[in-house]
Design an enzyme around this catalytic site. Structure first.
Site, PDB file in Angstrom:
ATOM      1  N   PRO A   9      47.734  15.239  -9.648  1.00 54.96           N
ATOM      2  CA  PRO A   9      47.490  15.951 -10.897  1.00 54.96           C
ATOM      3  C   PRO A   9      46.009  16.218 -11.178  1.00 54.96           C
ATOM      4  O   PRO A   9      45.155  15.379 -10.896  1.00 54.96           O
ATOM      5  CB  PRO A   9      48.068  15.013 -11.965  1.00 54.96           C
ATOM      6  CG  PRO A   9      48.143  13.680 -11.318  1.00 54.96           C
ATOM      7  CD  PRO A   9      48.401  13.947  -9.860  1.00 54.96           C
ATOM      8  N   ASN A  10      45.783  17.406 -11.701  1.00 55.78           N
ATOM      9  CA  ASN A  10      44.465  17.865 -12.170  1.00 55.78           C
ATOM     10  C   ASN A  10      43.499  18.228 -11.036  1.00 55.78           C
ATOM     11  O   ASN A  10      42.418  18.753 -11.307  1.00 55.78           O
ATOM     12  CB  ASN A  10      43.809  16.838 -13.115  1.00 55.78           C
ATOM     13  CG  ASN A  10      44.665  16.583 -14.335  1.00 55.78           C
ATOM     14  OD1 ASN A  10      45.062  17.543 -15.012  1.00 55.78           O
ATOM     15  ND2 ASN A  10      44.985  15.346 -14.613  1.00 55.78           N
ATOM     16  N   ARG A  17      36.383  20.929 -13.362  1.00 57.10           N
ATOM     17  CA  ARG A  17      36.740  19.650 -13.988  1.00 57.10           C
ATOM     18  C   ARG A  17      35.627  18.614 -13.766  1.00 57.10           C
ATOM     19  O   ARG A  17      35.365  18.219 -12.629  1.00 57.10           O
ATOM     20  CB  ARG A  17      38.037  19.147 -13.340  1.00 57.10           C
ATOM     21  CG  ARG A  17      38.456  17.779 -13.795  1.00 57.10           C
ATOM     22  CD  ARG A  17      39.539  17.211 -12.898  1.00 57.10           C
ATOM     23  NE  ARG A  17      39.979  15.943 -13.404  1.00 57.10           N
ATOM     24  CZ  ARG A  17      40.611  15.020 -12.674  1.00 57.10           C
ATOM     25  NH1 ARG A  17      40.888  15.259 -11.410  1.00 57.10           N
ATOM     26  NH2 ARG A  17      40.962  13.881 -13.212  1.00 57.10           N
ATOM     27  N   TYR A  22      33.286  14.833 -10.117  1.00 56.91           N
ATOM     28  CA  TYR A  22      34.110  15.265  -8.979  1.00 56.91           C
ATOM     29  C   TYR A  22      33.435  16.319  -8.095  1.00 56.91           C
ATOM     30  O   TYR A  22      34.021  16.731  -7.090  1.00 56.91           O
ATOM     31  CB  TYR A  22      35.454  15.788  -9.494  1.00 56.91           C
ATOM     32  CG  TYR A  22      36.260  14.726 -10.203  1.00 56.91           C
ATOM     33  CD1 TYR A  22      36.681  13.590  -9.528  1.00 56.91           C
ATOM     34  CD2 TYR A  22      36.575  14.849 -11.560  1.00 56.91           C
ATOM     35  CE1 TYR A  22      37.392  12.601 -10.169  1.00 56.91           C
ATOM     36  CE2 TYR A  22      37.303  13.863 -12.216  1.00 56.91           C
ATOM     37  CZ  TYR A  22      37.703  12.743 -11.518  1.00 56.91           C
ATOM     38  OH  TYR A  22      38.417  11.759 -12.163  1.00 56.91           O
ATOM     39  N   ASN A  73      45.307  12.075  -2.050  1.00 48.37           N
ATOM     40  CA  ASN A  73      44.565  11.845  -3.282  1.00 48.37           C
ATOM     41  C   ASN A  73      45.571  12.001  -4.410  1.00 48.37           C
ATOM     42  O   ASN A  73      45.885  13.118  -4.822  1.00 48.37           O
ATOM     43  CB  ASN A  73      43.404  12.828  -3.451  1.00 48.37           C
ATOM     44  CG  ASN A  73      42.578  12.490  -4.683  1.00 48.37           C
ATOM     45  OD1 ASN A  73      42.976  11.644  -5.501  1.00 48.37           O
ATOM     46  ND2 ASN A  73      41.437  13.144  -4.834  1.00 48.37           N
ATOM     47  N   ALA A  76      45.417  10.453 -10.880  1.00 48.97           N
ATOM     48  CA  ALA A  76      45.724   9.355 -11.820  1.00 48.97           C
ATOM     49  C   ALA A  76      46.977   8.577 -11.428  1.00 48.97           C
ATOM     50  O   ALA A  76      47.122   7.406 -11.809  1.00 48.97           O
ATOM     51  CB  ALA A  76      45.870   9.923 -13.224  1.00 48.97           C
ATOM     52  N   HIS A  79      46.923   4.942 -10.042  1.00 48.94           N
ATOM     53  CA  HIS A  79      46.821   3.750 -10.878  1.00 48.94           C
ATOM     54  C   HIS A  79      48.132   3.392 -11.582  1.00 48.94           C
ATOM     55  O   HIS A  79      48.205   2.379 -12.259  1.00 48.94           O
ATOM     56  CB  HIS A  79      45.713   3.956 -11.925  1.00 48.94           C
ATOM     57  CG  HIS A  79      44.484   4.608 -11.366  1.00 48.94           C
ATOM     58  ND1 HIS A  79      43.697   4.002 -10.408  1.00 48.94           N
ATOM     59  CD2 HIS A  79      43.930   5.838 -11.579  1.00 48.94           C
ATOM     60  CE1 HIS A  79      42.697   4.816 -10.079  1.00 48.94           C
ATOM     61  NE2 HIS A  79      42.817   5.935 -10.776  1.00 48.94           N
ATOM     62  N   GLU A  97      44.426   6.715   1.656  1.00 48.28           N
ATOM     63  CA  GLU A  97      44.158   7.023   0.251  1.00 48.28           C
ATOM     64  C   GLU A  97      42.750   7.623   0.122  1.00 48.28           C
ATOM     65  O   GLU A  97      41.797   7.084   0.684  1.00 48.28           O
ATOM     66  CB  GLU A  97      44.281   5.740  -0.568  1.00 48.28           C
ATOM     67  CG  GLU A  97      44.003   5.937  -2.046  1.00 48.28           C
ATOM     68  CD  GLU A  97      44.195   4.639  -2.839  1.00 48.28           C
ATOM     69  OE1 GLU A  97      44.947   3.746  -2.396  1.00 48.28           O
ATOM     70  OE2 GLU A  97      43.572   4.538  -3.902  1.00 48.28           O
ATOM     71  N   HIS A  99      39.730   9.305  -2.584  1.00 45.78           N
ATOM     72  CA  HIS A  99      39.219   9.651  -3.914  1.00 45.78           C
ATOM     73  C   HIS A  99      37.852  10.294  -3.777  1.00 45.78           C
ATOM     74  O   HIS A  99      37.020   9.834  -2.970  1.00 45.78           O
ATOM     75  CB  HIS A  99      39.107   8.413  -4.806  1.00 45.78           C
ATOM     76  CG  HIS A  99      40.422   7.749  -5.006  1.00 45.78           C
ATOM     77  ND1 HIS A  99      41.397   8.283  -5.816  1.00 45.78           N
ATOM     78  CD2 HIS A  99      40.950   6.634  -4.454  1.00 45.78           C
ATOM     79  CE1 HIS A  99      42.461   7.509  -5.757  1.00 45.78           C
ATOM     80  NE2 HIS A  99      42.221   6.510  -4.940  1.00 45.78           N
ATOM     81  N   ARG A 106      34.009   2.951 -11.802  1.00 37.63           N
ATOM     82  CA  ARG A 106      34.334   3.672 -13.033  1.00 37.63           C
ATOM     83  C   ARG A 106      35.069   2.749 -14.021  1.00 37.63           C
ATOM     84  O   ARG A 106      34.916   1.534 -13.960  1.00 37.63           O
ATOM     85  CB  ARG A 106      35.150   4.917 -12.670  1.00 37.63           C
ATOM     86  CG  ARG A 106      34.372   5.877 -11.756  1.00 37.63           C
ATOM     87  CD  ARG A 106      35.150   7.129 -11.442  1.00 37.63           C
ATOM     88  NE  ARG A 106      35.449   7.874 -12.671  1.00 37.63           N
ATOM     89  CZ  ARG A 106      36.375   8.834 -12.743  1.00 37.63           C
ATOM     90  NH1 ARG A 106      37.077   9.158 -11.666  1.00 37.63           N
ATOM     91  NH2 ARG A 106      36.586   9.472 -13.878  1.00 37.63           N
TER      92      ARG A 106
HETATM   93  C1  DQA Z   1      40.510  10.650  -8.401  1.00 35.89           C
HETATM   94  C2  DQA Z   1      40.223   9.376  -9.220  1.00 35.89           C
HETATM   95  C3  DQA Z   1      41.334   9.131 -10.233  1.00 35.89           C
HETATM   96  O1  DQA Z   1      41.044   7.960 -10.996  1.00 35.89           O
HETATM   97  C4  DQA Z   1      41.455  10.300 -11.184  1.00 35.89           C
HETATM   98  O2  DQA Z   1      42.524  10.098 -12.069  1.00 35.89           O
HETATM   99  C5  DQA Z   1      41.575  11.603 -10.468  1.00 35.89           C
HETATM  100  C6  DQA Z   1      40.752  11.848  -9.294  1.00 35.89           C
HETATM  101  C7  DQA Z   1      39.327  10.997  -7.459  1.00 35.89           C
HETATM  102  O3  DQA Z   1      39.548  11.797  -6.550  1.00 35.89           O
HETATM  103  O4  DQA Z   1      38.214  10.511  -7.665  1.00 35.89           O
HETATM  104  O5  DQA Z   1      42.300  12.484 -10.893  1.00 35.89           O
HETATM  105  O6  DQA Z   1      41.647  10.415  -7.588  1.00 35.89           O
END
Ligand code: DQA
Length: 145
Positions: A9-10, A17, A22, A73, A76, A79, A97, A99, A106
């Site tokens: 997501p996102n 963003r 990021y 990736n 959110a 978590h 995984e 990020h 963070r």
């Molecule tokens: C993320 C880190 C996550 O905590 C966050 O919710 C994201 C992006 C990262 O790529 O740094 O959406 O996965």
């Protein structure tokens, strides 16, 4: 070698963003970097993004027998998602995984990954380069047959 790159997501909003966190590359630009790196190793890439947990779960399930490594990736959902964790275990496809940000530097709620214990490893904090490093790691993962 076939790599499935999944974005949660996102991540479709990359570029606009929170660029201080990021970076300024769009997801399409990250995809291009991944494809370039994979091509250097003759690896094939299927690159996808979804804002929906269930869709990500389905894609992980379907990877069994079709892909050698999943690069994930989960945003959110990293978590929160027991469902994604269970899907990784059920699929049995080695998963890395990813990020962009260093989740350990963070907010405290980002320090815990439900996915990390069932992944081969975690690459976190290198911006778009996290994806490139994950491709490097993926081509070196020993594939079970
Ligand atoms: C993320 C880190 C996550 O905590 C966050 O919710 C994201 C992006 C990262 O790529 O740094 O959406 O996965």
């Amino acid at each position: 070698m076939k790599l499935l790159v999944l974005n949660g997501p996102n991540l479709n909003l990359l570029g606009t963003r929170e660029p201080a966190v990021y970076g300024s590359l769009t997801l399409a630009e990250v995809e291009r970097l991944v494809r370039e790196q994979a091509a250097r190793h003759g690896a094939n890439v299927d690159f996808r993004q979804s804002n929906h947990e269930g869709e990500l779960v389905t894609w992980v399930q379907e990877a069994r027998g079709k892909f050698d490594v999943i690069l994930l990736n989960a945003g959110a959902y990293t978590h929160t998602s027991v469902a994604l964790r269970d899907a990784i275990v059920a699929a049995g496809v080695p998963t890395i995984e990813i990020h962009l940000s260093n989740i350990h530097a963070r907010e405290e709620f980002r320090h815990r990954s439900l996915l990390a214990p069932v992944c081969v490893g975690q690459i976190s904090g290198f911006g778009a380069n996290s994806y490139v490093l994950a491709v490097e790691a993926a081509v070196k993962v020993k594939v079970k047959s």
